[in-house]
Motif scaffolding. Structure first.
Motif, mmCIF file in Angstrom:
data_model
loop_
_atom_site.group_PDB
_atom_site.id
_atom_site.type_symbol
_atom_site.label_atom_id
_atom_site.label_comp_id
_atom_site.label_asym_id
_atom_site.label_seq_id
_atom_site.Cartn_x
_atom_site.Cartn_y
_atom_site.Cartn_z
ATOM 1 N N MET A 177 0.841 -1.189 0.000
ATOM 2 C CA MET A 177 0.000 0.000 0.000
ATOM 3 C C MET A 177 0.878 1.242 0.000
ATOM 4 N N SER A 178 0.382 2.276 -0.563
ATOM 5 C CA SER A 178 1.071 3.550 -0.674
ATOM 6 C C SER A 178 1.236 4.199 0.688
ATOM 7 N N MET B 57 -8.941 3.777 -3.211
ATOM 8 C CA MET B 57 -8.025 2.640 -3.050
ATOM 9 C C MET B 57 -7.122 2.481 -4.274
ATOM 10 N N LYS B 58 -7.663 2.647 -5.447
ATOM 11 C CA LYS B 58 -6.851 2.569 -6.669
ATOM 12 C C LYS B 58 -5.825 3.709 -6.681
ATOM 13 N N SER C 141 -3.005 3.199 -4.353
ATOM 14 C CA SER C 141 -2.170 2.054 -4.728
ATOM 15 C C SER C 141 -1.153 2.412 -5.806
#
Length: 120
Positions: free
Chosen positions: A1-2, A97-98, A101
């Motif tokens: 995850m970022s 979320m995209k 990511s």
């Protein structure tokens, strides 16, 4: 995850969205938690920057204007993520979320990102 952490402004603080993000281990705080509900958009963006958080909002016109002002005046901000209010919570979660990511905190320095592109 970022490593992106989010700051959710007053226009975007849906409880289901916040709970959904936290359930997915996204580091998120809201204006209610910082007790800054009455702050101007510029103060909200400055606070998000001081906390090294990307500001998430539905307030597209005001934050586009602020981004332009900050850029023109060589002011720094930690990033702005925008998505229109007419998306369902599930769509907002998917877009966020995209987004987190594929982007990092460094990527978002002085950037404005329209999250609708992550729903295509």
């Amino acid at each position: 995850m970022s490593d992106i952490c989010l700051y959710i402004d007053e226009d975007s603080m849906d409880k289901a969205l916040i709970n959904g993000l936290r359930a997915r281990n996204v580091d998120v705080i809201t204006v209610i938690e910082t007790k800054t509900q009455s702050y101007t958009d510029e103060k909200q963006l400055s606070l998000a920057t001081s906390l090294n958080r990307v500001l998430y909002s539905h307030n597209i016109s005001d934050f586009c204007r602020l981004h332009t002002e900050f850029t023109t005046e060589s002011k720094i901000h930690s990033g702005i993520a925008l998505l229109a209010q007419d998306y369902y919570i599930g769509e907002q979660l998917k877009a966020i979320m995209k987004f987190i990511s594929v982007k990092t905190t460094d990527d978002m320095q002085n950037q404005l990102e329209f999250l609708s592109k992550y729903l295509k």
